[in-house]
Every structure is written in C-alpha cells, then in structure tokens.
Motif scaffolding. Structure first.
Motif, mmCIF file in Angstrom:
data_model
loop_
_atom_site.group_PDB
_atom_site.id
_atom_site.type_symbol
_atom_site.label_atom_id
_atom_site.label_comp_id
_atom_site.label_asym_id
_atom_site.label_seq_id
_atom_site.Cartn_x
_atom_site.Cartn_y
_atom_site.Cartn_z
ATOM 1 N N ASP A 280 0.824 -1.208 0.000
ATOM 2 C CA ASP A 280 0.000 0.000 0.000
ATOM 3 C C ASP A 280 0.860 1.260 0.000
ATOM 4 N N LYS A 281 1.956 1.228 0.760
ATOM 5 C CA LYS A 281 2.821 2.416 0.816
ATOM 6 C C LYS A 281 3.557 2.635 -0.503
ATOM 7 N N VAL A 282 4.009 1.568 -1.146
ATOM 8 C CA VAL A 282 4.710 1.698 -2.421
ATOM 9 C C VAL A 282 3.761 2.238 -3.493
ATOM 10 N N ARG A 283 2.534 1.741 -3.514
ATOM 11 C CA ARG A 283 1.552 2.218 -4.492
ATOM 12 C C ARG A 283 1.184 3.674 -4.253
ATOM 13 N N ALA A 284 0.985 4.037 -2.964
ATOM 14 C CA ALA A 284 0.591 5.410 -2.637
ATOM 15 C C ALA A 284 1.679 6.414 -3.009
ATOM 16 N N ALA A 285 2.925 6.029 -2.838
ATOM 17 C CA ALA A 285 4.041 6.935 -3.110
ATOM 18 C C ALA A 285 4.492 6.875 -4.565
ATOM 19 N N GLY A 286 4.053 5.845 -5.307
ATOM 20 C CA GLY A 286 4.481 5.692 -6.700
ATOM 21 C C GLY A 286 5.941 5.290 -6.818
ATOM 22 N N ASP A 287 6.462 4.649 -5.789
ATOM 23 C CA ASP A 287 7.876 4.246 -5.790
ATOM 24 C C ASP A 287 8.079 2.933 -6.547
ATOM 25 N N GLU A 288 9.335 2.647 -6.853
ATOM 26 C CA GLU A 288 9.705 1.349 -7.407
ATOM 27 C C GLU A 288 9.878 0.363 -6.259
ATOM 28 N N TRP A 289 9.721 -0.937 -6.554
ATOM 29 C CA TRP A 289 9.915 -1.944 -5.506
ATOM 30 C C TRP A 289 11.349 -1.941 -4.990
ATOM 31 N N SER A 290 12.281 -1.480 -5.805
ATOM 32 C CA SER A 290 13.675 -1.433 -5.366
ATOM 33 C C SER A 290 13.907 -0.383 -4.280
ATOM 34 N N GLU A 291 12.898 0.475 -4.047
ATOM 35 C CA GLU A 291 13.012 1.495 -3.003
ATOM 36 C C GLU A 291 12.500 0.990 -1.650
ATOM 37 N N ALA A 292 11.951 -0.236 -1.634
ATOM 38 C CA ALA A 292 11.365 -0.773 -0.403
ATOM 39 C C ALA A 292 12.253 -1.874 0.165
ATOM 40 N N VAL A 293 12.190 -2.019 1.479
ATOM 41 C CA VAL A 293 13.021 -3.034 2.137
ATOM 42 C C VAL A 293 12.285 -3.589 3.352
ATOM 43 N N ILE A 294 12.471 -4.883 3.607
ATOM 44 C CA ILE A 294 11.951 -5.530 4.818
ATOM 45 C C ILE A 294 13.145 -6.007 5.622
ATOM 46 N N LEU A 295 13.209 -5.573 6.862
ATOM 47 C CA LEU A 295 14.296 -5.997 7.748
ATOM 48 C C LEU A 295 13.772 -7.059 8.702
ATOM 49 N N TYR A 296 14.510 -8.145 8.860
ATOM 50 C CA TYR A 296 14.138 -9.177 9.825
ATOM 51 C C TYR A 296 15.383 -9.619 10.561
#
Length: 454
Positions: A280-296
């Motif tokens: 939802d955040k990536v779609r709302a911001a219009g970002d590329e998936w390469s701009e997102a990260v999941i830390l575990y």
C-alpha cells in the motif's frame, strides 16, 4: 598515523582472537600443542552426535545441539568436566566403552558423561572449541604464574567494548589481566544486555564500580539516530528494569511518527500484514519496488515473507544469508588444511573423507564407514599410526585429482605399505584389499607408515 608506532604493538581483537594468540604462544604448559585445531559449532555438533550415538542415546530426544548448549553453559561459567563428572557421574572414566547410565532420563548424568567424553576426544585430536579458547586461557593464567606475569606487563591498559555482553569467563580474563594495575576502561549499556541466553552476565557492568572503586563513570545519554518518540518509548520500558544504572536518554532530532503496534497470532499472519502494508505504501508513493526493504532479525523469518511476496507477484532479492566462513565449500577447504596441519584431527577428517566423493575411494568406504577409522582398544601409538596411514593415502589420492579404479586402488595401497598386504589379486573376481584392512594391520603392528604413493 594517528597513534604512532606504538599502534603496532597494540592488540585490537575479539576475546576469542586474543585468546588464540595467547594459547598458540603459551598453551603448551596446559597440554596444548601450538598447531591445535579450533572446532566451530558444526564440528562440535558432529563430535557430540558421534559420542551420543556410541552411548546408544536417542539423538532425537537428546539432540547434539541441546547437549552442546548445556556444555557451553558449563564452560562459560568455568565449570570443568572433572568437577561436573564427580558430582553427576563419578563412576564414568573418559574413554570408557560400554558405559550404561544408571537412571534412564537422568539429564545431568548424561550431560556430565558426554561433556567428559567430548573433552577427552578434543584432547586426543589436539583441538579446542570456541568456548575452550576462553576457558583454557583462564586455566593458563591461573596455573602458570610466569605466563600470567608476562601478560600482566603486556596488557597495561585494557579497553573492552560492549561490556554488558561479556560472560563470566570473559569477565575473569579481564580481572586476571588487570589485577596488578586495574587500568581498565569499558564501554557498555546495561539496558542493551540481551544475550543472557548465551551466558552474558549483566552483573559484570552493574558491579564495575565495585570491582574498580577508583573508576569514573561517564554517561552518554544523547541519542543521535532515533526520533524523540522512539527514545521516549525506550525510556518508558527501561525504567521498569529491576537492576539498572540510572540514566535518561534523549534526542534532539525530530519528534517523528507515532509508534504503531501490529498484533499477529501466527508468523503467516505477520507476513501478510507486513507485505500488505508495504504494498500500500509503495503504491501510494508511486515508488519502485527497489526502493522498499523488509528488515528481519533471524534467517528463519524469511520463508513466510518470501511465500507472501511470491503469491502477490512482488519481485524481491535476499541480501545476507550465510556468512563467508559458514559456506560448505569454505568449511571443506579449512577442514582439508586442518587435517594436513594436524593429523590427529579426526572430526575434520570425517567431514571431508568423502568430499569430493573420489576421496573415499582411497579407503574403500563411504561417509558412514568413516566413523570406523578409530582403532578401539589400541594404544595411542598404534592409533597414531593408523591415522597417519589413512591421512597419507587419502591426501595422495586427492593430489592426483582422479578416482582410482579397484585394481589401481590395490596398487596404491600396496605401494603405501607393501609389507602388510597379503599378495592382493587385481582380478575382477577377487576383491582387492580394503584400506581398512591394510591400515588395521599397520595399527596392529604399532609401526608408523610414512610412505606416500607417488
């Protein structure tokens, strides 16, 4: 350039690395040869598994990892195998065969016996594990006054980082090394002591002023990387600690967003919530998936996250994974070098006796048969002869880089020790003698064989 030539004489290392240097130099006074092997967790688990199997223990019920964890706890508290054995299984002697446990399910007796046998096998292989690096160094400083005096002078100033994560054995080393000068500086935060499950003692940092009465305490309370909201939340949790050093952290950064708490009842529900929120955040911001990260935090958390990402068609890459020295091919190479350096290292030999598969052909056995390279009941000299024979023939086969045929294998083994071969036939109908047979004869004779097939 900042410190000057004196920097070349400084030791900047982990506890374990510093202890390796000490033991390589002075370990002979406690029975360690300078070329000793260092077993990692996989090597140690393999050895414990072999011992547990020999004692007919159910390794599904008494897993090697859980047994090793208990042994590690004992070592971190500097509880030796002898004193532990005297309390829980005084009738056992390391190296004893056919031992029967008196009471089924007596965990302390099982741990004590395997701990004693584990240390016995390590000594036979001239090897130590990671915990031994600390424990044996403490033993050295306690039992050899000349060595202790040398390192008292060598380490006139001691700096320890992350002091809240030290265990009792590491604490003892610091106390031993600083007992003549007390020039110790430590950096740590009692509120970040999260490794008690690995033996860390928060009391080490809480009692520092008691151990070193003249010490000065400097509180570094300003946080430079978190928002004030995060710091305030941390303070509200830390203040409830029953044992703590008084402080109040603050930040001069932005207030930041409010903290959101998501409640999930299963790992799959957690992954669903995380991936949905990220999408939802990536779609709302219009970002590329390469701009997102999941830390575990742990590797086993990635499986359910990956499943969810794949189901949604979201592209992803995993960064990190195994550390360099945890890779199989690197561990195999290290095992090869260790066996070359230390012929007594039977555990490393068992690791790579069939890696690559051609190596096992020099013996005529598979990985399972590798556990039979010991010579029960033989003297130390005869077992050493057996090991030299097997290591020699094995290394020769690996240097060739090819898999010998059955008939050529007979010739290789004949060249290794012809006086112990009963005129082997190389015909297809008659089997050539196995390496076990030849090496057993060498061991029985007590004569070391140093011949290497060309």
């Amino acid at each position: 350039s900042l410190i000057g030539p004196v920097a070349q004489r400084m030791w900047v290392s982990t506890f374990h690395s510093a202890c390796v240097r000490i033991l390589r130099r002075d370990g002979k006074s406690i029975g360690l040869k300078s070329g000793f092997s260092i077993y990692d967790s996989a090597d140690s688990e393999r050895l414990v598994k072999i011992i547990a199997t020999e004692f007919n223990l159910d390794i599904k019920r008494y897993t090697p990892r859980s047994i090793l964890g208990h042994i590690s706890d004992l070592k971190n508290n500097l509880t030796g195998w002898k004193e532990n054995l005297a309390v829980h299984a005084p009738d056992f002697t390391p190296g004893q065969r056919g031992y029967q446990f008196g009471t089924v399910g007596d965990l302390e007796a099982i741990y004590a016996v395997i701990y004693a046998e584990y240390e016995h096998r390590l000594a036979q292989a001239n090897a130590v594990d990671f915990d031994d690096l600390i424990g044996r160094t403490v033993e050295l400083l306690r039992t050899d006054p000349a060595v202790a005096e040398y390192y008292h002078h060598r380490f006139r100033y001691i700096l320890v980082d992350e002091y809240q994560d030290t265990n009792y054995a590491q604490y003892t080393i610091i106390r031993r090394l600083s007992q003549t000068h007390s020039k110790v500086c430590v950096v740590g935060d009692d509120a970040q002591s999260i490794y008690s499950f690995r033996g860390a003692k928060i009391e080490n940092i809480l009692s520092f002023k008691k151990d070193y009465p003249s010490a000065m305490v400097f509180k570094l309370e300003q946080n430079y990387r978190s928002t004030q909201t995060i710091v305030d939340a941390a303070n509200s949790v830390i203040v409830r600690n029953s044992k703590r050093m008084e402080k109040h952290c603050f930040s001069e950064g932005d207030v930041g967003d409010k903290i959101r708490i998501l409640k999930a009842y299963t790992d799959r529900e957690e992954a669903e919530m995380v991936v949905t929120d990220l999408r939802d955040k990536v779609r709302a911001a219009g970002d590329e998936w390469s701009e997102a990260v999941i830390l575990y935090r742990t590797n086993n958390q990635s499986a359910v996250l990956e499943d969810n990402l794949r189901r949604r068609g979201i592209p992803y890459r995993i960064y990190g994974g195994l550390r360099f020295y945890d890779r199989k091919e690197i561990k195999d190479i290290i095992a090869y070098l260790s066996v070359i350096n230390n012929h007594a290292d039977a555990i490393r030999l068992k690791r790579i006796i069939n890696e690559p598969t051609a190596a096992a052909l020099a013996y005529g056995m598979d990985k399972g048969g590798a556990q039979k390279i010991r010579a029960p009941g033989k003297t130390a000299a005869k077992e050493a002869a057996l090991r030299r024979c097997m290591v020699g023939s094995w290394m020769s086969a690996r240097v060739r880089g090819r898999s010998p045929s059955r008939s050529s294998r007979a010739r290789v083994l004949t060249a290794l020790s012809p006086q112990f071969v009963d005129s082997p036939s190389t015909s297809r109908r008659e089997k050539p003698p196995s390496a076990r047979r030849i090496c057993a004869k060498i061991a029985a004779s007590g004569r070391p064989s140093t011949a290497m097939p060309s």
